[in-house]
Write a protein that holds these residues in place. Structure first.
Motif, PDB file in Angstrom:
ATOM      1  N   GLY A   1       0.749  -1.101   0.023  1.00 36.47           N
ATOM      2  CA  GLY A   1       0.048   0.065  -0.145  1.00 36.47           C
ATOM      3  C   GLY A   1       0.742   1.382  -0.010  1.00 36.47           C
ATOM      4  O   GLY A   1       2.061   1.232   0.096  1.00 36.47           O
ATOM      5  N   SER A   2       0.067   2.422  -0.046  1.00 37.96           N
ATOM      6  CA  SER A   2       0.742   3.590   0.079  1.00 37.96           C
ATOM      7  C   SER A   2       0.423   4.297   1.211  1.00 37.96           C
ATOM      8  O   SER A   2      -0.567   4.378   1.645  1.00 37.96           O
ATOM      9  CB  SER A   2       0.169   4.639  -0.984  1.00 37.96           C
ATOM     10  N   GLY A   3       1.468   4.926   2.164  1.00 37.93           N
ATOM     11  CA  GLY A   3       1.273   5.481   3.332  1.00 37.93           C
ATOM     12  C   GLY A   3       2.289   6.329   3.909  1.00 37.93           C
ATOM     13  O   GLY A   3       3.558   6.120   3.241  1.00 37.93           O
ATOM     14  N   GLU A   4       2.205   7.053   4.704  1.00 38.85           N
ATOM     15  CA  GLU A   4       3.421   7.751   5.516  1.00 38.85           C
ATOM     16  C   GLU A   4       2.828   7.884   6.901  1.00 38.85           C
ATOM     17  O   GLU A   4       1.793   7.642   7.372  1.00 38.85           O
ATOM     18  CB  GLU A   4       3.421   9.240   5.050  1.00 38.85           C
ATOM     19  N   ALA A   5       3.794   8.294   7.861  1.00 37.78           N
ATOM     20  CA  ALA A   5       3.691   8.462   9.208  1.00 37.78           C
ATOM     21  C   ALA A   5       3.693   9.868   9.576  1.00 37.78           C
ATOM     22  O   ALA A   5       4.385  10.764   9.037  1.00 37.78           O
ATOM     23  CB  ALA A   5       4.800   7.518  10.131  1.00 37.78           C
ATOM     24  N   LEU A   6       3.054  10.055  10.687  1.00 37.28           N
ATOM     25  CA  LEU A   6       2.989  11.439  10.945  1.00 37.28           C
ATOM     26  C   LEU A   6       2.734  11.308  12.822  1.00 37.28           C
ATOM     27  O   LEU A   6       1.736  11.024  13.195  1.00 37.28           O
ATOM     28  CB  LEU A   6       1.776  12.268  10.610  1.00 37.28           C
ATOM     29  N   ALA A   7       4.068  11.864  13.358  1.00 37.84           N
ATOM     30  CA  ALA A   7       3.910  11.858  14.829  1.00 37.84           C
ATOM     31  C   ALA A   7       3.311  13.275  15.042  1.00 37.84           C
ATOM     32  O   ALA A   7       3.635  14.292  14.953  1.00 37.84           O
ATOM     33  CB  ALA A   7       5.288  11.987  15.371  1.00 37.84           C
ATOM     34  N   LEU A   8       2.256  12.903  16.099  1.00 37.52           N
ATOM     35  CA  LEU A   8       1.349  14.155  16.185  1.00 37.52           C
ATOM     36  C   LEU A   8       0.588  13.908  17.371  1.00 37.52           C
ATOM     37  O   LEU A   8      -0.030  13.053  17.642  1.00 37.52           O
ATOM     38  CB  LEU A   8       0.449  14.509  14.899  1.00 37.52           C
ATOM     39  N   ASP A   9       0.538  15.018  18.484  1.00 37.44           N
ATOM     40  CA  ASP A   9      -0.469  15.136  19.398  1.00 37.44           C
ATOM     41  C   ASP A   9      -1.899  15.731  19.144  1.00 37.44           C
ATOM     42  O   ASP A   9      -1.780  17.115  19.069  1.00 37.44           O
ATOM     43  CB  ASP A   9       0.132  15.781  20.679  1.00 37.44           C
ATOM     44  N   VAL A  10      -2.528  14.762  18.915  1.00 34.34           N
ATOM     45  CA  VAL A  10      -4.048  15.429  18.495  1.00 34.34           C
ATOM     46  C   VAL A  10      -4.668  16.384  19.335  1.00 34.34           C
ATOM     47  O   VAL A  10      -5.804  16.846  18.995  1.00 34.34           O
ATOM     48  CB  VAL A  10      -4.853  14.284  17.948  1.00 34.34           C
ATOM     49  N   SER A  11      -4.393  16.510  20.725  1.00 37.10           N
ATOM     50  CA  SER A  11      -4.970  17.189  21.388  1.00 37.10           C
ATOM     51  C   SER A  11      -4.314  18.487  21.411  1.00 37.10           C
ATOM     52  O   SER A  11      -5.260  19.688  22.016  1.00 37.10           O
ATOM     53  CB  SER A  11      -4.613  16.647  23.276  1.00 37.10           C
TER      54      SER A  11
ATOM     55  N   ALA B   1     -10.708  11.505   3.612  1.00 37.45           N
ATOM     56  CA  ALA B   1     -11.236  11.091   4.954  1.00 37.45           C
ATOM     57  C   ALA B   1     -10.560  11.170   6.110  1.00 37.45           C
ATOM     58  O   ALA B   1      -9.311  11.359   6.062  1.00 37.45           O
ATOM     59  CB  ALA B   1     -11.510   9.499   4.616  1.00 37.45           C
ATOM     60  N   VAL B   2     -11.152  11.233   7.231  1.00 34.81           N
ATOM     61  CA  VAL B   2     -10.474  11.633   8.415  1.00 34.81           C
ATOM     62  C   VAL B   2     -11.201  10.276   9.250  1.00 34.81           C
ATOM     63  O   VAL B   2     -12.262  10.413   9.698  1.00 34.81           O
ATOM     64  CB  VAL B   2     -10.715  12.961   9.251  1.00 34.81           C
ATOM     65  N   VAL B   3     -10.209   9.581   9.964  1.00 31.94           N
ATOM     66  CA  VAL B   3     -10.907   8.546  10.936  1.00 31.94           C
ATOM     67  C   VAL B   3     -10.209   9.245  12.238  1.00 31.94           C
ATOM     68  O   VAL B   3      -9.146   8.807  12.489  1.00 31.94           O
ATOM     69  CB  VAL B   3     -10.377   7.249  10.641  1.00 31.94           C
ATOM     70  N   ASN B   4     -11.198   9.425  13.368  1.00 33.70           N
ATOM     71  CA  ASN B   4     -10.806   9.877  14.638  1.00 33.70           C
ATOM     72  C   ASN B   4     -11.080   8.613  15.648  1.00 33.70           C
ATOM     73  O   ASN B   4     -11.710   8.295  15.937  1.00 33.70           O
ATOM     74  CB  ASN B   4     -11.851  11.065  14.980  1.00 33.70           C
ATOM     75  N   ASN B   5      -9.590   8.060  15.684  1.00 39.53           N
ATOM     76  CA  ASN B   5      -9.600   6.847  16.247  1.00 39.53           C
ATOM     77  C   ASN B   5      -9.003   6.982  17.733  1.00 39.53           C
ATOM     78  O   ASN B   5      -9.148   6.378  18.896  1.00 39.53           O
ATOM     79  CB  ASN B   5      -8.862   5.851  15.785  1.00 39.53           C
ATOM     80  N   ALA B   6      -8.091   8.107  17.871  1.00 33.93           N
ATOM     81  CA  ALA B   6      -7.295   8.171  19.109  1.00 33.93           C
ATOM     82  C   ALA B   6      -8.049   8.380  20.332  1.00 33.93           C
ATOM     83  O   ALA B   6      -9.118   9.099  20.310  1.00 33.93           O
ATOM     84  CB  ALA B   6      -6.323   9.411  18.797  1.00 33.93           C
ATOM     85  N   MET B   7      -7.599   7.753  21.271  1.00 32.63           N
ATOM     86  CA  MET B   7      -8.197   7.856  22.715  1.00 32.63           C
ATOM     87  C   MET B   7      -7.219   7.647  23.669  1.00 32.63           C
ATOM     88  O   MET B   7      -6.116   6.906  23.552  1.00 32.63           O
ATOM     89  CB  MET B   7      -9.280   6.874  22.862  1.00 32.63           C
ATOM     90  N   TRP B   8      -7.225   8.097  24.774  1.00 33.22           N
ATOM     91  CA  TRP B   8      -6.319   7.994  25.911  1.00 33.22           C
ATOM     92  C   TRP B   8      -7.333   7.661  27.152  1.00 33.22           C
ATOM     93  O   TRP B   8      -8.177   8.430  27.706  1.00 33.22           O
ATOM     94  CB  TRP B   8      -5.702   9.190  26.261  1.00 33.22           C
ATOM     95  N   ILE B   9      -7.114   6.383  27.699  1.00 32.95           N
ATOM     96  CA  ILE B   9      -8.219   5.928  28.688  1.00 32.95           C
ATOM     97  C   ILE B   9      -7.424   5.619  30.077  1.00 32.95           C
ATOM     98  O   ILE B   9      -6.501   5.037  29.969  1.00 32.95           O
ATOM     99  CB  ILE B   9      -8.726   4.530  28.005  1.00 32.95           C
ATOM    100  N   ARG B  10      -8.350   5.985  30.992  1.00 31.41           N
ATOM    101  CA  ARG B  10      -8.024   5.553  32.419  1.00 31.41           C
ATOM    102  C   ARG B  10      -8.990   5.172  33.036  1.00 31.41           C
ATOM    103  O   ARG B  10     -10.152   5.816  33.094  1.00 31.41           O
ATOM    104  CB  ARG B  10      -7.186   6.709  33.284  1.00 31.41           C
TER     105      ARG B  10
ATOM    106  N   MET C   1      -8.186  12.910  29.066  1.00 32.84           N
ATOM    107  CA  MET C   1      -9.362  12.152  28.375  1.00 32.84           C
ATOM    108  C   MET C   1     -10.382  12.849  27.396  1.00 32.84           C
ATOM    109  O   MET C   1     -10.410  12.626  26.405  1.00 32.84           O
ATOM    110  CB  MET C   1      -9.984  11.101  29.281  1.00 32.84           C
ATOM    111  N   LEU C   2     -10.591  14.060  27.884  1.00 33.35           N
ATOM    112  CA  LEU C   2     -11.391  14.738  27.056  1.00 33.35           C
ATOM    113  C   LEU C   2     -10.480  15.487  25.968  1.00 33.35           C
ATOM    114  O   LEU C   2     -11.044  15.543  24.635  1.00 33.35           O
ATOM    115  CB  LEU C   2     -11.760  16.071  28.099  1.00 33.35           C
ATOM    116  N   ALA C   3      -9.165  15.788  26.484  1.00 29.70           N
ATOM    117  CA  ALA C   3      -8.476  16.422  25.019  1.00 29.70           C
ATOM    118  C   ALA C   3      -8.235  15.329  24.118  1.00 29.70           C
ATOM    119  O   ALA C   3      -8.514  15.769  23.034  1.00 29.70           O
ATOM    120  CB  ALA C   3      -7.144  16.807  25.826  1.00 29.70           C
ATOM    121  N   VAL C   4      -7.950  14.242  24.459  1.00 30.28           N
ATOM    122  CA  VAL C   4      -7.437  13.350  23.396  1.00 30.28           C
ATOM    123  C   VAL C   4      -8.857  12.637  22.733  1.00 30.28           C
ATOM    124  O   VAL C   4      -9.061  12.377  21.469  1.00 30.28           O
ATOM    125  CB  VAL C   4      -6.764  12.146  23.610  1.00 30.28           C
ATOM    126  N   GLY C   5     -10.006  12.426  23.541  1.00 30.25           N
ATOM    127  CA  GLY C   5     -11.094  11.568  23.026  1.00 30.25           C
ATOM    128  C   GLY C   5     -12.075  12.340  22.350  1.00 30.25           C
ATOM    129  O   GLY C   5     -12.789  12.033  21.683  1.00 30.25           O
TER     130      GLY C   5
END
Length: 247
Positions: free
Chosen positions: A54-64, A85-94, A109-113
């Motif tokens: 496939g075709s892809g690349e990596a991006l290091a990013l804090d989505v919060s 397309a944007v897929v919002n999958n990131a989550m930080w859980i406790r 949790m609010l910031a990332v989720g």
């Protein structure tokens, strides 16, 4: 560089469900940007995508980080020429008792989720409009079903579900579809750090199909929602849970 391929951004793509989504969308022919706060896991997903052909690349990013998200997505759109397309999958859980949740944990949790979904939408919307693109959020059965120790997580995912419906109405008139997937119990590496074997056995026992989910189950659902087959699907929360919600 520009690309004729449709471009998908997947957050939290370094492992688990996010990695599976990135690999599936790349297999579907999209150019995938694997976003993760950890540059090493983002790079591993990119390498897996490429190894799969496939075709892809990596991006290091804090989505919060709103400013960082706006800058990163603008730079991607300028270089790649499009965002479809944007897929919002990131989550930080406790997990933990509500009375013991401290401010830092709740805020993260609010910031990332939740807030990150807003930031990625704000950043990508001008480009999604031009592409008649789509957004797929990731909610949870916890949004509507009580789960021990998950008060804040449930609140975040409940907000994601509500936001999905609101976004589908507001952005649908602009040609941008917004849907969500609702995963059942999927024992990824990250999830197993929070739920033990006994917890997963309980979840399996309450799932009518009699098994736990796989990351690939969610990837297939996202693949559908991103595809032309879902061109008239908007404002839908697609449960991929083996029937857990109705058990």
């Amino acid at each position: 560089m520009g690309t004729d391929k449709r471009v998908a951004i997947v957050t939290g793509a370094g492992r688990g469900i996010g990695e599976a989504i990135a690999r599936r969308l790349a297999a579907d022919g999209l150019h995938v940007v694997a976003v993760d706060i950890d540059p090493e896991t983002a790079a591993r997903t990119r390498d897996a995508v490429v190894a799969d052909g496939g075709s892809g690349e990596a991006l290091a990013l804090d989505v919060s980080d709103r400013a960082a998200v706006l800058a990163a997505i603008d730079a991607l759109a300028e270089r790649l020429g499009r965002i479809d397309a944007v897929v919002n999958n990131a989550m930080w859980i406790r997990y933990g008792a509500l009375e013991e949740m401290d401010e830092g944990t709740v805020d993260r949790m609010l910031a990332v989720g939740l807030k990150a979904v807003v930031w990625t939408t704000q950043a990508s919307l001008p480009h999604l409009r031009r592409a008649s693109g789509c957004i797929v959020n990731v909610s949870s059965p916890a949004a509507v079903r009580a789960t021990a120790g998950a008060a804040i997580y449930s609140a975040v995912k409940g907000a994601v579900s509500s936001l999905t419906w609101q976004m589908s109405n507001e952005l649908g008139s602009q040609g941008v579809r917004v849907n969500a997937v609702v995963p059942g119990a999927v024992p990824t590496e990250g999830a197993r750090a929070l739920v033990d074997d006994a917890g997963y056995e309980l979840r399996r026992a309450h799932t009518p199909l009699g098994r736990l989910g796989r990351p690939e189950d969610l990837a297939g659902a996202v693949s559908f929602l991103v595809s032309e087959d879902a061109a008239f699907v908007n404002g839908h929360l697609l449960a991929v849970d083996g029937g857990l919600l109705v058990s």
